[in-house]
Write a protein that holds these residues in place. Structure first.
Motif, PDB file in Angstrom:
ATOM      1  N   PHE A   1      -4.102   5.774 -11.940  1.00 54.10           N
ATOM      2  CA  PHE A   1      -2.875   6.185 -11.258  1.00 54.10           C
ATOM      3  C   PHE A   1      -1.927   5.017 -10.919  1.00 54.10           C
ATOM      4  CE2 PHE A   1      -0.518   7.152  -7.313  1.00 54.10           C
ATOM      5  CZ  PHE A   1       0.190   8.269  -7.717  1.00 54.10           C
ATOM      6  N   ASN A   2      -2.426   3.976 -10.251  1.00 54.01           N
ATOM      7  CA  ASN A   2      -1.522   2.908  -9.790  1.00 54.01           C
ATOM      8  C   ASN A   2      -0.796   2.234 -10.953  1.00 54.01           C
ATOM      9  OD1 ASN A   2      -2.226   3.335  -7.127  1.00 54.01           O
ATOM     10  ND2 ASN A   2      -3.831   1.769  -7.118  1.00 54.01           N
ATOM     11  N   PHE A   3      -1.511   2.007 -12.050  1.00 51.06           N
ATOM     12  CA  PHE A   3      -0.874   1.348 -13.199  1.00 51.06           C
ATOM     13  C   PHE A   3       0.037   2.329 -13.942  1.00 51.06           C
ATOM     14  CE2 PHE A   3      -4.244  -2.226 -13.995  1.00 51.06           C
ATOM     15  CZ  PHE A   3      -4.035  -2.693 -12.712  1.00 51.06           C
TER      16      PHE A   3
ATOM     17  N   ALA B   1      -3.252  -5.459  -3.056  1.00 53.77           N
ATOM     18  CA  ALA B   1      -2.406  -4.392  -3.588  1.00 53.77           C
ATOM     19  C   ALA B   1      -3.239  -3.129  -3.748  1.00 53.77           C
ATOM     20  CB  ALA B   1      -1.808  -4.816  -4.911  1.00 53.77           C
ATOM     21  N   LEU B   2      -2.824  -2.085  -3.026  1.00 51.09           N
ATOM     22  CA  LEU B   2      -3.591  -0.832  -3.014  1.00 51.09           C
ATOM     23  C   LEU B   2      -2.836   0.320  -3.669  1.00 51.09           C
ATOM     24  CD1 LEU B   2      -4.762  -0.982   0.741  1.00 51.09           C
ATOM     25  CD2 LEU B   2      -5.808  -2.076  -1.244  1.00 51.09           C
ATOM     26  N   GLY B   3      -1.664   0.030  -4.209  1.00 49.44           N
ATOM     27  CA  GLY B   3      -0.858   1.084  -4.826  1.00 49.44           C
ATOM     28  C   GLY B   3      -0.189   0.554  -6.084  1.00 49.44           C
ATOM     29  N   PRO B   4       0.828   1.249  -6.578  1.00 46.90           N
ATOM     30  CA  PRO B   4       1.598   0.728  -7.709  1.00 46.90           C
ATOM     31  C   PRO B   4       2.152  -0.654  -7.355  1.00 46.90           C
ATOM     32  CG  PRO B   4       2.113   3.038  -7.313  1.00 46.90           C
ATOM     33  CD  PRO B   4       1.260   2.594  -6.164  1.00 46.90           C
TER      34      PRO B   4
ATOM     35  N   THR C   1       0.808  -1.232   0.000  1.00 47.65           N
ATOM     36  CA  THR C   1       0.000   0.000   0.000  1.00 47.65           C
ATOM     37  C   THR C   1       0.836   1.275   0.000  1.00 47.65           C
ATOM     38  OG1 THR C   1      -1.653   1.194   1.366  1.00 47.65           O
ATOM     39  CG2 THR C   1      -0.122  -0.201   2.541  1.00 47.65           C
ATOM     40  N   ASP C   2       0.224   2.368  -0.464  1.00 47.87           N
ATOM     41  CA  ASP C   2       0.888   3.680  -0.497  1.00 47.87           C
ATOM     42  C   ASP C   2       0.016   4.738   0.188  1.00 47.87           C
ATOM     43  OD1 ASP C   2      -1.122   3.624  -2.449  1.00 47.87           O
ATOM     44  OD2 ASP C   2      -0.040   4.954  -3.810  1.00 47.87           O
ATOM     45  N   PRO C   3      -0.306   4.564   1.472  1.00 48.54           N
ATOM     46  CA  PRO C   3      -1.320   5.451   2.081  1.00 48.54           C
ATOM     47  C   PRO C   3      -0.928   6.919   2.032  1.00 48.54           C
ATOM     48  CG  PRO C   3      -0.446   3.838   3.705  1.00 48.54           C
ATOM     49  CD  PRO C   3       0.312   3.662   2.426  1.00 48.54           C
TER      50      PRO C   3
ATOM     51  N   ASP D   1      -7.538   6.834   1.040  1.00 52.01           N
ATOM     52  CA  ASP D   1      -8.408   5.682   0.730  1.00 52.01           C
ATOM     53  C   ASP D   1      -7.712   4.372   1.077  1.00 52.01           C
ATOM     54  OD1 ASP D   1      -6.738   6.179  -1.572  1.00 52.01           O
ATOM     55  OD2 ASP D   1      -8.040   4.883  -2.753  1.00 52.01           O
ATOM     56  N   ASP D   2      -6.363   4.337   0.963  1.00 48.85           N
ATOM     57  CA  ASP D   2      -5.616   3.174   1.454  1.00 48.85           C
ATOM     58  C   ASP D   2      -5.860   2.996   2.950  1.00 48.85           C
ATOM     59  OD1 ASP D   2      -3.990   4.631  -0.735  1.00 48.85           O
ATOM     60  OD2 ASP D   2      -3.038   2.655  -0.742  1.00 48.85           O
ATOM     61  N   ALA D   3      -5.833   4.138   3.671  1.00 48.86           N
ATOM     62  CA  ALA D   3      -6.007   4.087   5.126  1.00 48.86           C
ATOM     63  C   ALA D   3      -7.358   3.473   5.477  1.00 48.86           C
ATOM     64  CB  ALA D   3      -5.887   5.492   5.717  1.00 48.86           C
TER      65      ALA D   3
ATOM     66  N   HIS E   1     -11.691   4.310  -3.525  1.00 39.82           N
ATOM     67  CA  HIS E   1     -11.108   3.263  -4.368  1.00 39.82           C
ATOM     68  C   HIS E   1     -10.660   2.017  -3.590  1.00 39.82           C
ATOM     69  CE1 HIS E   1     -10.829   6.254  -7.605  1.00 39.82           C
ATOM     70  NE2 HIS E   1     -10.268   7.080  -6.742  1.00 39.82           N
ATOM     71  N   ASP E   2      -9.592   2.187  -2.790  1.00 39.66           N
ATOM     72  CA  ASP E   2      -8.905   1.016  -2.238  1.00 39.66           C
ATOM     73  C   ASP E   2      -9.751   0.159  -1.292  1.00 39.66           C
ATOM     74  OD1 ASP E   2      -6.694   1.718  -3.728  1.00 39.66           O
ATOM     75  OD2 ASP E   2      -5.724   2.795  -2.096  1.00 39.66           O
ATOM     76  N   PRO E   3     -10.693   0.734  -0.540  1.00 36.51           N
ATOM     77  CA  PRO E   3     -11.501  -0.124   0.330  1.00 36.51           C
ATOM     78  C   PRO E   3     -12.301  -1.178  -0.440  1.00 36.51           C
ATOM     79  CG  PRO E   3     -11.657   2.148   1.038  1.00 36.51           C
ATOM     80  CD  PRO E   3     -10.962   2.164  -0.289  1.00 36.51           C
TER      81      PRO E   3
ATOM     82  N   GLY F   1       4.100   5.825  -4.086  1.00 39.51           N
ATOM     83  CA  GLY F   1       2.965   6.066  -4.986  1.00 39.51           C
ATOM     84  C   GLY F   1       2.353   7.422  -4.700  1.00 39.51           C
ATOM     85  N   ASN F   2       1.306   7.423  -3.900  1.00 36.69           N
ATOM     86  CA  ASN F   2       0.633   8.700  -3.608  1.00 36.69           C
ATOM     87  C   ASN F   2       1.620   9.749  -3.117  1.00 36.69           C
ATOM     88  OD1 ASN F   2      -2.038   8.030  -4.298  1.00 36.69           O
ATOM     89  ND2 ASN F   2      -2.299   6.924  -2.369  1.00 36.69           N
ATOM     90  N   VAL F   3       2.547   9.298  -2.269  1.00 31.48           N
ATOM     91  CA  VAL F   3       3.658  10.135  -1.792  1.00 31.48           C
ATOM     92  C   VAL F   3       4.896   9.231  -1.742  1.00 31.48           C
ATOM     93  CG1 VAL F   3       2.351  11.908  -0.508  1.00 31.48           C
ATOM     94  CG2 VAL F   3       2.840   9.721   0.599  1.00 31.48           C
TER      95      VAL F   3
HETATM   96 CA    CA Z   1      -3.592   3.569  -3.027  1.00 35.54          CA
END
Ligand code: CA
Ligand code: BDR
Length: 314
Positions: A169-171, A126-129, A9-11, A14-16, A243-245, A39-41
């Protein structure tokens, strides 16, 4: 039987929420560990945010690892502070984490753990790249047959993209990693924008979350209030997409979702469409199905689940 999961994950707000939903959901799922990706940061922030979320949920015992600091190919890291704020988790005032970051590299943790556990024991969320998971698959191809399933948020087809006209974004951040994962032969469940854009945090739903008297729910409301300001402007919709939830909700209540087993390939070459997920939804090619592409969701059921589970946390 409980599903044992590792969350990459890349919180990210929404990851959180996805992580909190998972941590609130025994017996259906057991979170074994969290691996942070960039990812996000950048990675230092996502590794810190992942630990802040564990502490918010009263779970400082969850091991958190840091994985790769950027995409696997020669490509600069693209981040999304414009959506998530400078820390990635703007909104609530969460204390700096005191729980430690595990010393082992996240990719090595994934490989060692998948090799040590019985075949099929672990599901990856998987919640990020997809950098860490793809790097693990490249470094140790034998782990592919040991993963029960990869349930991921990424891509989009009918809905188009959210960071370019064609890429999600992730892809987009690591298209080469996404390509490796989709060619790996591991069973994949994909939550694309086509479904996450229908899981909208309307004012009414946010109001119901606000009424939950827990510090976790209060933090979620602050996070979603912060992150929605960008999405409401961008989409002009009745609420911001969550998204991620969708990934963790799928593992708890798969019956809330439905989709089709189809072939999905990732564009890695074209400057115009790099990161696009090319989904053969109508099965117009003979390419073998490699993913369950989710397209339908019971969004009212999703928010009812989220409310019920957030009330269980401290
Ligand atoms: Ca994410
Ligand atoms: C995805 O990108 C990130 O900003 C979100 O956390 C989500 O994983 C949506 O495109």
């Amino acid at each position: 039987m409980t599903r044992r999961i590792i969350i990459d994950t890349d919180p990210g707000q929404d990851d959180a929420v996805a992580i909190l939903l998972a941590l609130a959901s025994p017996p259906e799922i057991t979170v074994e560990a969290i691996v942070a990706c960039a990812g996000n940061v950048p990675l230092a922030l996502t590794a810190s945010n992942a630990r802040k979320i564990c502490e918010l949920a009263g779970r400082p015992d969850i091991p958190v690892y840091a994985g790769c600091p950027g995409p696997m190919a020669a490509r600069p890291l693209v981040t999304a502070e414009h959506v998530h704020g400078s820390t990635g988790l703007n909104g609530p005032d969460l204390p700096e984490p005191t729980m430690p970051l595990q010393p082992r590299h996240g990719v090595d943790f994934l490989i060692d753990t998948l090799r040590a556990e019985p075949r099929g024991a672990l599901t990856l969320c998987a919640l990020g790249p997809l950098t860490n998971i793809a790097m693990a698959l490249i470094k140790a191809p034998d782990i592919a047959s040991r993963i029960r399933e990869i349930v991921l948020m990424g891509g989009g087809y009918f809905e188009g993209g959210n960071i370019t006209p064609t890429a999600e974004f992730n892809f987009y951040v690591d298209p080469h990693a996404a390509d490796i994962v989709f060619r790996s032969g591991v069973p994949i469940v994909m939550q694309p924008l086509d479904v996450t854009h229908r899981v909208l945090t309307t004012p009414d739903r946010l109001g119901r979350l606000r009424a939950i008297p827990t510090r976790a729910a209060a933090a979620v409301v602050a996070m979603l209030t912060f992150s929605e300001r960008f999405d409401l402007d961008k989409y002009g919709s009745a609420g911001a997409p969550l998204h991620d939830p969708c990934v963790t909700a799928y593992l708890i209540r798969p019956e809330l979702f439905s989709g089709r087993h189809i072939n999905v390939e990732i564009e890695t070459m074209s400057p115009l469409t790099i990161g696009m997920s090319v989904a053969d939804f109508w099965r117009v090619t003979k390419r073998a199905p490699n993913a369950l592409f989710i397209r339908e969701v019971d969004d009212a059921g999703f928010y009812a689940l989220l409310e019920e589970r957030l009330a269980r946390l401290p």
